[in-house]
Design a protein around this motif. Structure first.
Motif, short mmCIF file in Angstrom:
data_model
loop_
_atom_site.label_atom_id
_atom_site.label_comp_id
_atom_site.label_asym_id
_atom_site.label_seq_id
_atom_site.Cartn_x
_atom_site.Cartn_y
_atom_site.Cartn_z
N HIS A 215 39.33 50.99 21.70
CA HIS A 215 38.11 50.43 22.28
C HIS A 215 38.36 49.03 22.84
O HIS A 215 37.90 48.70 23.94
CB HIS A 215 37.00 50.37 21.22
N LEU A 216 39.09 48.22 22.09
CA LEU A 216 39.37 46.86 22.55
C LEU A 216 40.27 46.87 23.78
O LEU A 216 40.10 46.07 24.70
CB LEU A 216 40.02 46.06 21.41
N ARG A 217 41.21 47.80 23.80
CA ARG A 217 42.08 47.91 24.98
C ARG A 217 41.26 48.24 26.22
O ARG A 217 41.45 47.64 27.29
CB ARG A 217 43.13 49.00 24.76
N LEU A 218 40.32 49.15 26.08
CA LEU A 218 39.46 49.51 27.21
C LEU A 218 38.57 48.34 27.63
O LEU A 218 38.36 48.10 28.83
CB LEU A 218 38.60 50.72 26.85
N ALA A 219 38.05 47.61 26.64
CA ALA A 219 37.18 46.47 26.96
C ALA A 219 37.94 45.39 27.71
O ALA A 219 37.44 44.82 28.70
CB ALA A 219 36.58 45.91 25.67
N PHE A 220 39.15 45.07 27.25
CA PHE A 220 39.96 44.07 27.95
C PHE A 220 40.33 44.56 29.35
O PHE A 220 40.28 43.79 30.32
CB PHE A 220 41.23 43.78 27.16
N THR A 221 40.70 45.84 29.45
CA THR A 221 41.08 46.39 30.75
C THR A 221 39.92 46.33 31.73
O THR A 221 40.09 45.97 32.90
CB THR A 221 41.56 47.85 30.59
N LEU A 222 38.73 46.66 31.25
CA LEU A 222 37.56 46.60 32.12
C LEU A 222 37.29 45.18 32.58
O LEU A 222 36.90 44.95 33.74
CB LEU A 222 36.34 47.16 31.39
N ALA A 223 37.53 44.21 31.71
CA ALA A 223 37.26 42.81 32.05
C ALA A 223 38.11 42.37 33.24
O ALA A 223 37.59 41.78 34.20
CB ALA A 223 37.52 41.92 30.84
N PHE A 224 39.42 42.66 33.20
CA PHE A 224 40.24 42.14 34.30
C PHE A 224 40.23 43.04 35.54
O PHE A 224 40.37 42.55 36.66
CB PHE A 224 41.67 41.81 33.85
N THR A 225 40.01 44.34 35.37
CA THR A 225 39.95 45.19 36.57
C THR A 225 38.63 45.00 37.32
O THR A 225 38.62 44.97 38.55
CB THR A 225 40.13 46.67 36.21
N GLU A 226 37.52 44.86 36.59
CA GLU A 226 36.24 44.65 37.27
C GLU A 226 36.22 43.32 38.02
O GLU A 226 35.66 43.23 39.12
CB GLU A 226 35.09 44.70 36.25
N GLU A 227 36.81 42.30 37.42
CA GLU A 227 36.85 41.01 38.11
C GLU A 227 37.70 41.11 39.37
O GLU A 227 37.38 40.51 40.41
CB GLU A 227 37.40 39.93 37.18
N SER A 228 38.79 41.87 39.30
CA SER A 228 39.62 42.06 40.48
C SER A 228 38.86 42.81 41.57
O SER A 228 38.94 42.47 42.76
CB SER A 228 40.89 42.83 40.11
N VAL A 229 38.09 43.82 41.17
CA VAL A 229 37.31 44.59 42.15
C VAL A 229 36.23 43.71 42.78
O VAL A 229 35.97 43.79 43.99
CB VAL A 229 36.69 45.83 41.48
N ARG A 230 35.59 42.85 41.97
CA ARG A 230 34.59 41.94 42.54
C ARG A 230 35.23 41.02 43.59
O ARG A 230 34.64 40.76 44.64
CB ARG A 230 33.95 41.11 41.42
N MET A 231 36.42 40.54 43.28
CA MET A 231 37.13 39.69 44.23
C MET A 231 37.48 40.46 45.50
O MET A 231 37.34 39.95 46.62
CB MET A 231 38.40 39.14 43.59
N LEU A 232 37.92 41.70 45.34
CA LEU A 232 38.25 42.53 46.50
C LEU A 232 37.03 42.76 47.38
O LEU A 232 37.12 42.70 48.62
CB LEU A 232 38.81 43.88 46.03
N LYS A 233 35.89 43.01 46.76
CA LYS A 233 34.67 43.27 47.54
C LYS A 233 34.22 42.02 48.28
O LYS A 233 33.72 42.11 49.41
CB LYS A 233 33.57 43.78 46.62
N ARG A 234 34.37 40.86 47.65
CA ARG A 234 34.00 39.62 48.34
C ARG A 234 34.93 39.36 49.53
O ARG A 234 34.49 38.82 50.55
CB ARG A 234 34.03 38.44 47.37
N ARG A 235 36.20 39.73 49.38
CA ARG A 235 37.16 39.45 50.45
C ARG A 235 37.13 40.48 51.57
O ARG A 235 37.22 40.14 52.75
CB ARG A 235 38.57 39.40 49.86
N TYR A 236 37.02 41.76 51.19
CA TYR A 236 37.24 42.82 52.17
C TYR A 236 36.03 43.72 52.40
O TYR A 236 36.14 44.71 53.12
CB TYR A 236 38.44 43.68 51.72
N GLY A 237 34.91 43.37 51.79
CA GLY A 237 33.70 44.15 52.03
C GLY A 237 33.30 45.00 50.83
O GLY A 237 34.14 45.45 50.06
#
Length: 274
Positions: A215-237
């Motif tokens: 569970h903790l592995r998934l929670a940490f993974t979601l934290a950094f992948t979601e932030e990366s996706v937010r950054m991608l959406k701000r940059r590329y649409g």
């Protein structure tokens, strides 16, 4: 080979001790709020019981009308609820501090500093937790908290880590390179005192190493992948179906990878919670 197995066992054992230390450091305001909510419900239940008692067994001045409970009964229920809240909170606080001291003693006996988790490097931290912490650092503005992360973990604004897409994933060569870079930063800044992570600090900021379960592995993974996706959406649409036209060719595969991993991780966590 035997030495390698022994080293792995020692790291796992160390992470378990750090997990025990971290789990005893719940947020003080949050826990006090939980006890306050419990006290409110207890007060409501006791008040209802007192009103019902007087209406069933009390003497009616006028036939057919309800019986007013005396003010002393109201104050008694209020005092009882407050006493239960204070006693429960005090008991939790004593047990929490006792557990914290016990695990701190275990770590100290093993040659570690329970107040400075990175004194001997970043080995107690899993890749997933380090990436989640680095993402938190990325979102911080200049100030005391950001400086704390720099002194504690060796993070720098100009290090090799990047978001949108992620420059490293757990268990990869790039992640090992980041670890070396951050630990080098820690070594080079040893002239500064490593900040202490006290019981109070951990309860507020969650900085200590954690033993990684699924569970903790998934929670940490979601934290950094979601932030990366937010950054991608701000940059590329925000329309991911058009990323093939907006994301540079060398980053497109990694961008899709981050998006899909965030989506799968979120779905897995939702299934587990459901």
């Amino acid at each position: 080979m035997e030495g390698l197995r022994r080293k792995t066992y020692e790291i796992d054992e160390q992470r378990a001790a750090w997990e025990g230390l971290a789990s005893s450091c719940a947020s003080l305001p949050r826990r006090l709020g939980a006890f306050a909510v419990l006290g409110f419900f207890l007060f409501t239940a006791l008040t209802t019981a007192v009103v019902l008692f007087y209406n069933v067994f009390g003497e009616r001045v006028i036939e057919g009308q309800g019986v007013h409970a005396p003010a002393s009964a109201f104050y008694a229920t209020l005092a009882t609820s407050a006493a239960v809240v204070l006693f429960g909170f005090g008991l939790w606080l004593v047990r929490s501090l006792g557990t914290y001291r016990a695990f701190a003693r275990v770590l100290r006996d093993g040659g570690h500093d329970p107040y400075r988790p990175t004194r001997d490097g970043l080995a107690p931290y899993s890749d997933e937790q380090l990436l989640a912490l680095r993402v938190r650092y990325e979102r911080m503005v200049e100030g005391k908290k950001k400086n704390l992360f720099e002194r504690l973990y060796g993070f720098r604004s100009d290090d090799s880590f990047s978001l949108g897409p992620l420059s490293a994933l757990p268990g990869t060569f790039e992640m090992d390179t980041l670890r070396v870079e951050w630990e080098t930063n820690l070594i080079l800044s040893r002239q500064e005192d490593i900040p202490e992570v006290s019981w109070w600090t951990e309860g507020r900021m969650e900085l200590l190493p954690r033993k990684l379960d699924e569970h903790l592995r998934l929670a940490f993974t979601l934290a950094f992948t979601e932030e990366s996706v937010r950054m991608l959406k701000r940059r590329y649409g925000y329309r991911t179906d058009r990323w093939h036209a907006t994301v540079p060719e060398g980053k497109l595969w990694d961008a899709v990878r981050d998006h899909e991993q965030a989506r799968r991780t979120r779905a897995t966590l939702q299934r587990r919670r459901g």
